[in-house]
Write a protein that holds these residues in place. Structure first.
Motif, PDB file in Angstrom:
ATOM      1  N   HIS A  94       0.839  -1.198   0.000  1.00  0.00           N
ATOM      2  CA  HIS A  94       0.000   0.000   0.000  1.00  0.00           C
ATOM      3  C   HIS A  94       0.874   1.248   0.000  1.00  0.00           C
ATOM      4  O   HIS A  94       1.964   1.240   0.584  1.00  0.00           O
ATOM      5  N   ASP A 123       6.449   1.201   6.949  1.00  0.00           N
ATOM      6  CA  ASP A 123       5.050   0.815   6.695  1.00  0.00           C
ATOM      7  C   ASP A 123       4.414   1.794   5.719  1.00  0.00           C
ATOM      8  O   ASP A 123       3.766   2.720   6.147  1.00  0.00           O
ATOM      9  N   MET A 124       4.531   1.574   4.355  1.00  0.00           N
ATOM     10  CA  MET A 124       5.371   0.528   3.874  1.00  0.00           C
ATOM     11  C   MET A 124       6.086   0.935   2.602  1.00  0.00           C
ATOM     12  O   MET A 124       6.259   0.151   1.701  1.00  0.00           O
ATOM     13  N   GLU A 157      -5.040   1.027   2.423  1.00  0.00           N
ATOM     14  CA  GLU A 157      -4.881  -0.109   3.350  1.00  0.00           C
ATOM     15  C   GLU A 157      -5.073   0.301   4.793  1.00  0.00           C
ATOM     16  O   GLU A 157      -5.689  -0.414   5.585  1.00  0.00           O
ATOM     17  N   GLU A 158      -4.546   1.476   5.143  1.00  0.00           N
ATOM     18  CA  GLU A 158      -4.562   1.876   6.557  1.00  0.00           C
ATOM     19  C   GLU A 158      -5.979   2.153   7.049  1.00  0.00           C
ATOM     20  O   GLU A 158      -6.209   2.200   8.249  1.00  0.00           O
ATOM     21  N   GLU A 182       4.435  -5.882   3.714  1.00  0.00           N
ATOM     22  CA  GLU A 182       4.413  -5.225   5.021  1.00  0.00           C
ATOM     23  C   GLU A 182       5.783  -5.450   5.667  1.00  0.00           C
ATOM     24  O   GLU A 182       6.489  -6.384   5.309  1.00  0.00           O
TER      25      GLU A 182
END
Ligand SMILES: [Zn+2]
Length: 414
Positions: A94, A123-124, A157-158, A182
């Protein structure tokens, strides 16, 4: 007499052996990427970050580069090479971070010669660089033409990958194995399974009245909700592998001489196995039932699971020794693989039936804080493992085990 390093290097294809020589270049590129704010809610920043990635990933001759719309957020980036090859791998990461445009943490700084501190360095964005470097090295190995790959880079993603999730389901159907970048654990371990994540809103309604009325016919919603929350907090003790966190609570009003008729709390839920889902939701409903049976109270639970758990699949068990062998041959210190509570997009790939390894990015720590850092030399080291594994797959040294049917899917929150 040959040094240990040169003996190791001699067993690797030259493009893979030479990756560590590019460490300074990787440090500068990562620095530049991390200085682009790409918080999940910052759409203009996500567009800039995707353009920066496109500039690098677009250099693969013959690759098909596409920007794919994601509902509610910026577009994802997909790069496909040889999509008709008999063996196909998806590599994902991501490009959003948890640091929004107004976060005080916006810039990078070197902590020492190896460690870079900056937003998203581990991250990331460091993982995205590992992925890029691995493919660059792999593409010049002699049998690369036998393996097709798809790089899937998403912007959300987060916040749960709500817009990009269908892209992962499609990738799981098209490919034979997944690699998720990740960050690695601080000791170098990768990830074999992750908890599934969900959330519930517990809303309790009672009856307002004057606090001093005699007899008092008020129904205190805060007290009833507190009773439920305390009982819910004990569920993990009964169901191994399940986590329940009461994240916030609100209710009542400014006047303390009023019996409050409203209280609400949000719960974070995590499960280890797909089967835990029904058990946990059933248990929480059962705890709400006696409160609902009382005259004047209504306690409702709304929500569900977003990411299903990533369970360790037999195909992954079968291949992990090959991953360790590639790492050993690349000169890495021994490491293992572990279960972790945090979810990733590997959860979607796995639930759609695609075996995958996760945590393949560089070593870093203090994620989601202004102390986030990455150990920059581990970018090249981890890229060597990925490239060597792909090279052995292409050379026919490693065979992918047959796919298992998709795990029972989990519905998005209702
Ligand atoms: Zn991440």
């Amino acid at each position: 007499m040959a040094s240990v390093a040169s003996v190791i290097a001699s067993t690797l294809p030259p493009s893979i052996a030479r990756l560590p020589e590019r460490t300074a270049e990787f440090g500068s590129l990562l620095y530049a990427w991390a200085e682009i704010n790409s918080g999940s809610g910052h759409l203009a920043g996500l567009d800039r970050m995707r353009a920066a990635l496109r500039a690098e990933f677009g250099r693969f001759a013959g690759a098909q580069v596409e920007e794919l719309p994601c509902a509610g957020t910026a577009a994802a980036l997909r790069i496909r090479m040889r999509p008709e090859a008999a063996t196909r791998i998806v590599l994902s990461g991501h490009f959003d971070t948890v640091y929004e445009a107004n976060d005080p943490f916006q810039h990078c700084r070197w902590l020492d010669a190896d460690r870079l501190n900056g937003p998203g360095v581990a991250d990331m964005k460091g993982g995205l660089l590992t992925l890029l470097a691995a493919l660059q090295a792999f593409e010049t190995t002699p049998h690369a033409a036998r393996v097709g790959w798809e790089v899937l880079l998403n912007p959300d993603e987060e916040t749960g990958s709500h817009g990009s999730r269908p892209l992962f389901v499609a990738a799981a159907q098209h490919n034979h194995f997944g690699l998720v970048f990740e960050p690695a654990r601080t000791n170098g371990d990768i990830v074999h399974s992750r908890k599934g994540t969900g959330g519930l809103v517990a809303t309790c309604r009672g009856r307002a009245s004057h606090a001093a009325k005699i007899p008092n016919d008020g129904r205190n919603a805060i007290l009833a909700l507190a009773e439920f929350l305390l009982a819910a907090s004990h569920v993990p003790a009964e169901l191994p592998g399940v986590l329940v966190n009461i994240g916030n609570i609100r209710g009542g009003g400014p006047a303390t001489n009023v019996v409050p008729d409203f209280a609400e709390a949000e719960l974070d839920l995590r499960i280890t196995k797909v089967a835990d889902r029904a058990l946990l939701l059933g248990r929480l409903e059962a705890l709400a039932a006696p409160i609902n049976a009382r005259e004047g109270f209504a306690l409702t639970l709304k929500g569900g699971f977003n990411r299903p758990p990533k369970e360790c699949l037999p195909a992954e068990e079968a291949l992990f020794p090959e991953w360790q062998r590639a790492a050993r041959d690349a000169g890495l210190a021994p490491f293992s693989w572990i279960h972790t509570g945090g979810a990733s997009d590997g959860n979607f790939l796995s639930a759609a039936g695609l075996p995958c390894f996760d945590g393949l990015g560089p070593i870093g720590d203090q994620l989601h804080s202004a102390r986030e850092f990455v150990v920059v030399p581990t970018i090249a080291q981890r890229a060597q493992v990925v490239a060597l594994f792909l090279h052995r797959l292409a050379a026919g040294e490693i065979a992918l085990p047959p796919r298992a049917p998709a795990a029972a899917s989990i519905q998005a929150p209702g």
